[in-house]
Design an enzyme around this catalytic site. Structure first.
Site, mmCIF file in Angstrom:
data_model
loop_
_atom_site.group_PDB
_atom_site.id
_atom_site.type_symbol
_atom_site.label_atom_id
_atom_site.label_comp_id
_atom_site.label_asym_id
_atom_site.label_seq_id
_atom_site.Cartn_x
_atom_site.Cartn_y
_atom_site.Cartn_z
ATOM 1 N N LEU A 22 6.617 3.324 -8.278
ATOM 2 C CA LEU A 22 5.348 3.796 -8.829
ATOM 3 C C LEU A 22 4.380 4.190 -7.727
ATOM 4 O O LEU A 22 3.573 5.101 -7.895
ATOM 5 C CB LEU A 22 4.712 2.717 -9.701
ATOM 6 C CG LEU A 22 5.462 2.307 -10.963
ATOM 7 C CD1 LEU A 22 4.788 1.093 -11.606
ATOM 8 C CD2 LEU A 22 5.517 3.464 -11.946
ATOM 9 N N ALA A 23 4.431 3.487 -6.617
ATOM 10 C CA ALA A 23 3.507 3.764 -5.511
ATOM 11 C C ALA A 23 4.079 3.165 -4.239
ATOM 12 O O ALA A 23 4.780 2.151 -4.269
ATOM 13 C CB ALA A 23 2.130 3.189 -5.797
ATOM 14 N N GLU A 24 3.758 3.804 -3.121
ATOM 15 C CA GLU A 24 4.160 3.304 -1.812
ATOM 16 C C GLU A 24 2.945 3.207 -0.914
ATOM 17 O O GLU A 24 2.014 4.004 -1.019
ATOM 18 C CB GLU A 24 5.189 4.237 -1.166
ATOM 19 C CG GLU A 24 6.534 4.271 -1.852
ATOM 20 C CD GLU A 24 7.532 5.138 -1.101
ATOM 21 O OE1 GLU A 24 7.577 5.043 0.136
ATOM 22 O OE2 GLU A 24 8.241 5.917 -1.751
ATOM 23 N N GLY A 25 2.956 2.240 -0.046
ATOM 24 C CA GLY A 25 1.906 2.084 0.945
ATOM 25 C C GLY A 25 2.493 1.549 2.218
ATOM 26 O O GLY A 25 3.698 1.293 2.319
ATOM 27 N N ASP A 154 -12.756 -4.411 -3.508
ATOM 28 C CA ASP A 154 -12.039 -3.133 -3.409
ATOM 29 C C ASP A 154 -12.010 -2.413 -4.755
ATOM 30 O O ASP A 154 -10.991 -1.862 -5.160
ATOM 31 C CB ASP A 154 -10.609 -3.381 -2.904
ATOM 32 C CG ASP A 154 -9.959 -2.131 -2.322
ATOM 33 O OD1 ASP A 154 -10.695 -1.171 -1.999
ATOM 34 O OD2 ASP A 154 -8.732 -2.104 -2.185
#
Length: 336
Positions: A22-25, A154
């Protein structure tokens, strides 16, 4: 599904089937996954997996475990729920509620692509739901009845999820602070995304819940104006804008923003925290009075119907992780 190298050896050991990223960081990856059980039981979940190199660093491991401990008992309709913290061969992962939808940054980008403005009532409604989640987190107590002192630090569009059904959920408490639960070193680091920082965060001062109120004000202003007015070409310049930039007349950006809503934004964005809303409950009350004092106002169902209009296929961003800008708590605080 495209494999990410550092999770290949976990796939056979996880009690979940990884479906797609779904997402990479920089710190890891969030996957959509499927939990399977007896009698054909299946449940979609999200799994956040920290990279091996960060699992081996005590500070990051402490943060990851601390986040899971912190959010384990944050059970609220406007907060993404965490189900389980696991560890395999020294690599940590977190199992969370899966939200079928988009993050708020994608919502904003879609409006820019279409050349449309977000309806001001829906902008206020979305932020009011974030305030509901924050009110719950800010007032959460431990088993002895002591306030945990949670500050998210955040709040930004990447960390606000909107389900296709119209639910709004705050996620990523990865750099939150709380008494005796989370890494809480303020002064040496800036925690958060530059263009959504409160003035006290930009000055690297000790924060309290009013820092999250300012960030909510920035998000609301961006939804109404279609642009984050504080964002500049560098992080330093952005933080200077947060500290001293004169706020514009919002009606110049959106003629549908009336004086009542502008007053809410202005108070949330007061540089002196004593002049802001003092609690998320106060800001929530102001937004709900704006939305509902004249009678019928926006609901989850209205937001869901609107999403169907602006995301015609109902599957925007869903199949291409490279287009998803969210980090889902995969970035670290920055030492400056």
């Amino acid at each position: 599904m495209r494999d990410v190298g550092h999770v290949k050896h976990l796939k056979d050991r996880l009690a979940y089937r990884l479906v797609r990223p779904l997402a990479e960081g920089g710190m890891g990856v969030v996957y959509e996954a499927e939990q399977q059980g007896a009698g054909g039981f299946r449940k979609r979940v999200a799994i956040k997996i920290i990279r091996e190199e960060y699992s081996a660093v005590p500070e990051f491991r402490k943060n990851f475990v601390g986040e899971a401990r912190l959010v384990a008992n944050l059970i609220h309709t406007n907060i993404v729920q965490t189900y389980h913290l696991g560890e395999i061969l020294g690599q940590y992962y977190m199992v969370m509620e899966f939200v079928a939808g988009m993050n708020l940054e994608e919502f904003i980008l879609q409006h820019r692509a279409l050349g449309q403005q977000v309806p001001v009532d829906l902008a206020a409604f979305i932020v009011s739901r974030v305030c509901r989640g924050l009110r719950y987190a800010h007032t959460k107590t431990d088993e002895q009845g002591e306030n945990l002192g949670i500050v998210h630090r955040d709040v930004n569009p990447r960390n606000i999820l909107i389900a296709y059904e119209g639910d709004v959920k705050l996620t990523d408490f990865g750099i939150a602070k709380a008494v005796n639960l989370m890494y809480n070193k303020e002064g040496d680091v800036i925690a958060g995304k530059d263009e959504y920082l409160s003035p006290e965060q930009a000055r690297r001062e000790v924060t309290d819940e009013r820092a999250d109120i300012f960030s909510c004000g920035v998000v609301l202003l961006e939804l109404i104006c279609g642009v984050n007015i504080f964002e500049a070409e560098t992080g330093l310049r952005t933080r200077q804008n947060i500290l001293s930039m004169s706020l514009p007349r919002i009606a110049d950006y959106n003629r549908y923003c009336d004086r009542r809503l502008e007053a809410i934004v202005q108070r949330a964005l007061a540089r002196k925290r004593e002049e802001r809303y003092q609690t998320a409950q106060e800001m929530l009350t102001a937004l709900e009075l704006y939305l509902y004092s004249d009678g019928y106002g926006p609901t989850n169902e209205k937001l869901a119907s609107y999403l169907q209009q602006i995301f015609a296929d109902g599957k925007a961003y869903e199949d291409d992780v490279s287009r998803r800008p969210g980090s889902f708590g995969l970035s670290a605080p920055r030492t400056l």
